[in-house]
Design a protein around this motif. Structure first.
Motif, PDB file in Angstrom:
ATOM      1  N   ILE A  40       0.924  -1.294  -0.101  1.00 20.79           N
ATOM      2  CA  ILE A  40      -0.084  -0.019   0.053  1.00 20.79           C
ATOM      3  C   ILE A  40       0.910   1.347   0.035  1.00 20.79           C
ATOM      4  CG2 ILE A  40      -1.636   1.311   1.396  1.00 20.79           C
ATOM      5  CD1 ILE A  40      -2.799  -1.217   2.436  1.00 20.79           C
ATOM      6  N   SER A  41       0.487   2.263  -0.661  1.00 17.31           N
ATOM      7  CA  SER A  41       1.191   3.460  -0.642  1.00 17.31           C
ATOM      8  C   SER A  41       0.086   4.862  -0.654  1.00 17.31           C
ATOM      9  CB  SER A  41       1.846   3.942  -2.024  1.00 17.31           C
ATOM     10  OG  SER A  41       3.076   2.965  -2.338  1.00 17.31           O
ATOM     11  N   ILE A  42       0.492   5.676   0.373  1.00 20.84           N
ATOM     12  CA  ILE A  42      -0.287   6.701   0.197  1.00 20.84           C
ATOM     13  C   ILE A  42      -0.045   8.052  -0.283  1.00 20.84           C
ATOM     14  CG2 ILE A  42      -1.426   5.814   2.742  1.00 20.84           C
ATOM     15  CD1 ILE A  42       0.475   7.675   4.306  1.00 20.84           C
ATOM     16  N   SER A  43      -0.861   9.077  -0.216  1.00 24.79           N
ATOM     17  CA  SER A  43      -0.534  10.304  -0.963  1.00 24.79           C
ATOM     18  C   SER A  43       0.419  11.041  -0.092  1.00 24.79           C
ATOM     19  CB  SER A  43      -1.742  11.020  -1.043  1.00 24.79           C
ATOM     20  OG  SER A  43      -2.312  11.453   0.033  1.00 24.79           O
ATOM     21  N   GLU A  44       1.117  12.173  -0.975  1.00 26.27           N
ATOM     22  CA  GLU A  44       2.028  13.008  -0.181  1.00 26.27           C
ATOM     23  C   GLU A  44       1.454  13.646   0.918  1.00 26.27           C
ATOM     24  OE1 GLU A  44       5.267  13.506  -0.452  1.00 26.27           O
ATOM     25  OE2 GLU A  44       5.603  11.767  -1.537  1.00 26.27           O
ATOM     26  N   GLU A  45       0.038  13.933   0.775  1.00 24.44           N
ATOM     27  CA  GLU A  45      -0.821  14.865   1.839  1.00 24.44           C
ATOM     28  C   GLU A  45      -0.876  14.037   2.984  1.00 24.44           C
ATOM     29  OE1 GLU A  45      -5.240  17.033   2.089  1.00 24.44           O
ATOM     30  OE2 GLU A  45      -4.559  16.002   0.270  1.00 24.44           O
ATOM     31  N   ALA A  46      -1.035  12.692   2.796  1.00 26.06           N
ATOM     32  CA  ALA A  46      -1.666  11.980   3.945  1.00 26.06           C
ATOM     33  C   ALA A  46      -0.046  11.547   4.573  1.00 26.06           C
ATOM     34  CB  ALA A  46      -2.361  10.451   3.412  1.00 26.06           C
ATOM     35  N   LEU A  47       0.927  11.328   4.129  1.00 24.39           N
ATOM     36  CA  LEU A  47       2.373  11.205   4.579  1.00 24.39           C
ATOM     37  C   LEU A  47       2.532  12.365   5.502  1.00 24.39           C
ATOM     38  CD1 LEU A  47       4.692   9.545   5.001  1.00 24.39           C
ATOM     39  CD2 LEU A  47       5.448  10.439   2.758  1.00 24.39           C
ATOM     40  N   ARG A  48       2.268  13.654   5.210  1.00 27.08           N
ATOM     41  CA  ARG A  48       2.606  14.828   5.788  1.00 27.08           C
ATOM     42  C   ARG A  48       1.736  14.804   7.093  1.00 27.08           C
ATOM     43  NH1 ARG A  48       2.807  17.510   0.757  1.00 27.08           N
ATOM     44  NH2 ARG A  48       0.451  17.901   0.988  1.00 27.08           N
ATOM     45  N   LYS A  49       0.553  14.259   7.138  1.00 31.45           N
ATOM     46  CA  LYS A  49      -0.116  13.968   8.357  1.00 31.45           C
ATOM     47  C   LYS A  49       0.524  12.797   9.110  1.00 31.45           C
ATOM     48  CE  LYS A  49      -4.695  13.692   7.851  1.00 31.45           C
ATOM     49  NZ  LYS A  49      -5.853  13.310   7.136  1.00 31.45           N
ATOM     50  N   VAL A  50       0.780  11.807   8.650  1.00 34.28           N
ATOM     51  CA  VAL A  50       1.446  10.875   9.417  1.00 34.28           C
ATOM     52  C   VAL A  50       2.803  11.445  10.131  1.00 34.28           C
ATOM     53  CG1 VAL A  50       2.729   8.566   9.220  1.00 34.28           C
ATOM     54  CG2 VAL A  50       0.559   8.990   7.956  1.00 34.28           C
ATOM     55  N   GLN A  51       3.607  11.945   9.475  1.00 36.57           N
ATOM     56  CA  GLN A  51       4.810  12.587  10.097  1.00 36.57           C
ATOM     57  C   GLN A  51       4.607  13.789  10.739  1.00 36.57           C
ATOM     58  OE1 GLN A  51       7.078  13.242   6.178  1.00 36.57           O
ATOM     59  NE2 GLN A  51       7.608  11.139   6.107  1.00 36.57           N
ATOM     60  N   ALA A  52       3.471  14.412  10.982  1.00 31.68           N
ATOM     61  CA  ALA A  52       3.098  15.229  11.863  1.00 31.68           C
ATOM     62  C   ALA A  52       2.898  14.690  13.221  1.00 31.68           C
ATOM     63  CB  ALA A  52       2.147  16.251  11.507  1.00 31.68           C
ATOM     64  N   GLU A  53       2.369  13.529  13.266  1.00 35.77           N
ATOM     65  CA  GLU A  53       1.892  12.795  14.532  1.00 35.77           C
ATOM     66  C   GLU A  53       3.129  11.714  15.101  1.00 35.77           C
ATOM     67  OE1 GLU A  53      -2.965  12.839  13.583  1.00 35.77           O
ATOM     68  OE2 GLU A  53      -1.614  11.133  12.794  1.00 35.77           O
ATOM     69  N   PHE A  54       3.721  11.019  14.041  1.00 34.58           N
ATOM     70  CA  PHE A  54       4.442  10.156  14.571  1.00 34.58           C
ATOM     71  C   PHE A  54       6.009  10.370  14.015  1.00 34.58           C
ATOM     72  CE2 PHE A  54       0.666   7.844  14.225  1.00 34.58           C
ATOM     73  CZ  PHE A  54       0.565   7.289  15.304  1.00 34.58           C
ATOM     74  N   ALA A  55       7.291   9.760  14.854  1.00 31.36           N
ATOM     75  CA  ALA A  55       8.504   9.355  14.359  1.00 31.36           C
ATOM     76  C   ALA A  55       8.635   8.153  14.473  1.00 31.36           C
ATOM     77  CB  ALA A  55       9.470  10.485  15.277  1.00 31.36           C
ATOM     78  N   ALA A  56       9.747   7.595  13.833  1.00 33.55           N
ATOM     79  CA  ALA A  56       9.894   6.239  13.948  1.00 33.55           C
ATOM     80  C   ALA A  56      11.610   5.822  13.768  1.00 33.55           C
ATOM     81  CB  ALA A  56       9.200   5.211  12.991  1.00 33.55           C
ATOM     82  N   HIS A  57      11.864   4.713  14.336  1.00 31.21           N
ATOM     83  CA  HIS A  57      13.140   4.344  14.427  1.00 31.21           C
ATOM     84  C   HIS A  57      13.151   2.768  14.670  1.00 31.21           C
ATOM     85  CE1 HIS A  57      17.640   3.921  14.580  1.00 31.21           C
ATOM     86  NE2 HIS A  57      17.478   3.746  15.984  1.00 31.21           N
ATOM     87  N   GLY A  58      13.931   2.000  13.701  1.00 24.39           N
ATOM     88  CA  GLY A  58      13.966   0.574  13.657  1.00 24.39           C
ATOM     89  C   GLY A  58      15.418   0.406  14.290  1.00 24.39           C
ATOM     90  N   VAL A  59      15.501  -0.340  15.235  1.00 26.90           N
ATOM     91  CA  VAL A  59      16.609  -0.632  16.087  1.00 26.90           C
ATOM     92  C   VAL A  59      17.051  -1.983  15.706  1.00 26.90           C
ATOM     93  CG1 VAL A  59      17.431  -0.835  18.490  1.00 26.90           C
ATOM     94  CG2 VAL A  59      15.569   0.543  18.106  1.00 26.90           C
ATOM     95  N   ASP A  60      18.346  -2.044  15.236  1.00 29.15           N
ATOM     96  CA  ASP A  60      18.986  -3.307  14.979  1.00 29.15           C
ATOM     97  C   ASP A  60      19.480  -3.988  15.992  1.00 29.15           C
ATOM     98  OD1 ASP A  60      21.708  -2.508  15.427  1.00 29.15           O
ATOM     99  OD2 ASP A  60      22.091  -1.857  13.677  1.00 29.15           O
ATOM    100  N   GLY A  61      19.838  -5.635  16.064  1.00 27.96           N
ATOM    101  CA  GLY A  61      20.258  -6.147  17.139  1.00 27.96           C
ATOM    102  C   GLY A  61      21.329  -5.550  18.120  1.00 27.96           C
ATOM    103  N   GLN A  62      22.426  -5.043  17.434  1.00 30.93           N
ATOM    104  CA  GLN A  62      23.658  -4.723  18.241  1.00 30.93           C
ATOM    105  C   GLN A  62      23.232  -3.582  18.867  1.00 30.93           C
ATOM    106  OE1 GLN A  62      26.289  -6.572  18.734  1.00 30.93           O
ATOM    107  NE2 GLN A  62      26.663  -5.233  20.416  1.00 30.93           N
ATOM    108  N   GLU A  63      22.511  -2.648  18.326  1.00 35.65           N
ATOM    109  CA  GLU A  63      21.954  -1.244  18.941  1.00 35.65           C
ATOM    110  C   GLU A  63      21.127  -1.573  20.240  1.00 35.65           C
ATOM    111  OE1 GLU A  63      19.763   2.775  17.764  1.00 35.65           O
ATOM    112  OE2 GLU A  63      19.843   1.275  16.213  1.00 35.65           O
ATOM    113  N   CYS A  64      20.351  -2.788  20.106  1.00 35.42           N
ATOM    114  CA  CYS A  64      19.431  -3.105  21.335  1.00 35.42           C
ATOM    115  C   CYS A  64      20.151  -3.587  22.285  1.00 35.42           C
ATOM    116  CB  CYS A  64      18.452  -4.188  20.821  1.00 35.42           C
ATOM    117  SG  CYS A  64      17.627  -5.055  21.995  1.00 35.42           S
ATOM    118  N   LEU A  65      21.536  -4.404  22.250  1.00 34.03           N
ATOM    119  CA  LEU A  65      22.049  -4.927  23.244  1.00 34.03           C
ATOM    120  C   LEU A  65      22.980  -3.650  23.836  1.00 34.03           C
ATOM    121  CD1 LEU A  65      23.347  -8.362  21.763  1.00 34.03           C
ATOM    122  CD2 LEU A  65      21.269  -7.925  23.013  1.00 34.03           C
TER     123      LEU A  65
END
Length: 466
Positions: free
Chosen positions: A348-373
């Motif tokens: 699924i892909s959303i529009s640029e307008e919808a993505l701006r709304k998402v990014q106004a509400e959320f930040a995200a970070h994917g943590v790899d294994g070594q970073e977790c430890l």
């Protein structure tokens, strides 16, 4: 307050019926007709409430008066009487900018207890009031299963079956499920991963004839009541941080380790209700489909990876559809088309307008294994506080996503004793709570099945008809 489906073909559902329906009959997820807007005076009045009192206040906006107040209060009191901390979800100050919300003081040492202890009481209440059989069916990436089983084990009129991926939960998580000997409990160890288990659960709930004939009820976060119960601790945490700062606090960030989007959606609901939430920081691991969505607006599963944080080893997030519904301005027809597209094309892909709304509400970070430890080791050295690997992902995400001077509450979702495999890799020896130590001496009871729907159905029918 009534409930409707994100796909638009189910509406005007009462609170108890929404609870019992779980997955909407059109395949969507149930959401409230409207999200209540809380005035500032109400939030101020709630600041001195106990956790149990706060549950009562928040639920009063959603139950539509279907449960007498005293009966709801009895369920709430019973749900949290077994927690090891009188605050239920205490908040620990780490420094001026970081607090930990400890969600692991329930019977199975994980955040799932907070919702599932209540849901266990609620299912027992409905079974008695309506004189019906209830067969709970759920899938788990580790913690939901144990918490759900503890909530309903031995209860009359209720049977529970939990699917979990063979070899892909921690040993303690497995033991918490499989050492339960009550006859109303069935554990199915399924070849595959969590997404395979969850897909089969959704297929069985979508088969309305099978669902009706077998009295199926949902325990996973597809059930809106689970989301609602988790929303409470966002309010409670905010109020504790405000009190710790003399009542002078503006917006607060929340960092949430999540794979299924349920826990962070509860925070989103709290924000929509009026809680002064700044960023909702979504912390995930190498199974980072949700991070990519927030950064790029593309929702597409990648290669499944086994990590140190197995409860987040999920590619297809069950609650994503609820957020999609709101970010697309409650356009149920569009949601239905996109979910059909996801089923056929896997993206699924959303529009640029919808993505701006998402990014106004959320930040995200994917943590790899070594970073977790490394986060576990560094936090132990600096603060003398031992994080479990999921909580470590949340803390690592704060370091990446929160700006200097912002106050952030990071959710501590499990006790580190549940994930000693990761803790030992950090060179740390921990002492186990007595309740967890005792598990290793108990016999296990489970049924192993191949990852085929027909095998699961065969075991379910045998269990339900026994």
């Amino acid at each position: 307050m009534k409930y409707k489906s994100t796909r638009g073909k189910v509406s005007n559902i009462g609170f108890i019926d929404a609870f019992m329906m779980g997955l909407a009959d059109d395949g969507g997820l149930l959401v409230p007709d409207t999200i209540p807007q809380l005035p500032e005076e109400t939030l101020k009045a709630w600041q001195e409430l106990s956790y149990q009192e706060l549950v009562m206040e928040i639920f009063s906006y959603f139950t539509n008066g279907e449960i007498p107040e005293e009966e709801l209060r009895a369920m709430v009191q019973a749900s949290y009487s077994t927690f090891r901390d009188p605050e239920v979800t205490p908040v620990r100050r780490i420094n001026d900018e970081l607090y930990l919300l400890e969600l692991f003081h329930g019977p199975t040492f994980a955040f799932k207890d907070i919702a599932l202890q209540f849901i266990g009481q609620f299912y027992s209440y409905v079974a008695e009031k309506r004189g019906v059989k209830i067969h709970i069916l759920g899938a788990t990436s580790g913690d939901t299963g144990a918490s759900a089983i503890q909530g309903v084990r031995g209860k009359d009129g209720i049977k529970i079956c939990i699917l979990f991926p063979t070899g892909k939960v921690s040993k303690v998580q497995e033991l918490q499920m499989t050492t339960v000997q009550d006859d109303n409990v069935l554990n199915l160890s399924v070849d595959g991963n969590f997404d395979d288990c969850q897909r089969m659960i959704k297929e069985l709930f979508a088969d309305l004839d099978f669902k009706s004939a077998n009295h199926l009820a949902a325990i996973n976060s597809i059930n809106f009541v689970r989301i609602l119960a988790q929303t409470v601790y966002y309010f409670y945490a905010y109020f504790q941080v405000a009190k710790a700062n003399g009542g002078k606090i503006g917006k607060v960030n929340f960092s949430v380790p999540t794979g299924n989007f349920g826990d962070i959606f509860a925070g989103y609901l709290a924000k929509r209700m009026g809680l002064p939430v700044g960023k909702l920081i979504l912390a995930t691991n190498e199974n980072n489909i949700l991070e990519r969505f927030i950064q790029e607006g593309v929702y597409m599963p990648g290669d499944f990876r086994i990590t140190y944080s197995p409860s987040m080893d999920i590619q297809v997030a069950s609650n994503f559809e609820r957020y999609l519904y709101y970010v697309l301005d409650e356009d149920a027809a569009l949601v239905e088309r996109l979910m059909a597209q996801f089923k056929s094309e896997g993206e699924i892909s959303i529009s640029e307008e919808a993505l701006r709304k998402v990014q106004a509400e959320f930040a995200a970070h994917g943590v790899d294994g070594q970073e977790c430890l490394d986060t576990i080791s560094d936090f132990q050295t600096k603060y003398g506080y031992l994080l479990d690997p999921h909580t470590a992902c949340g803390v690592a995400a704060v370091q990446q996503c929160a700006d200097e001077g912002e106050v952030t509450v990071s959710l501590a979702t499990a006790h580190p004793a549940k994930f000693d495999e990761a803790i030992r890799l950090c060179g740390i020896e921990q002492s186990f709570p007595a309740e967890i130590t005792a598990l290793f001496d108990k016999p296990q009871r489970q049924v192993h099945v191949e990852g085929k729907l027909e095998d699961v159905v065969r075991e379910l029918e045998k269990f339900y008809n026994a």
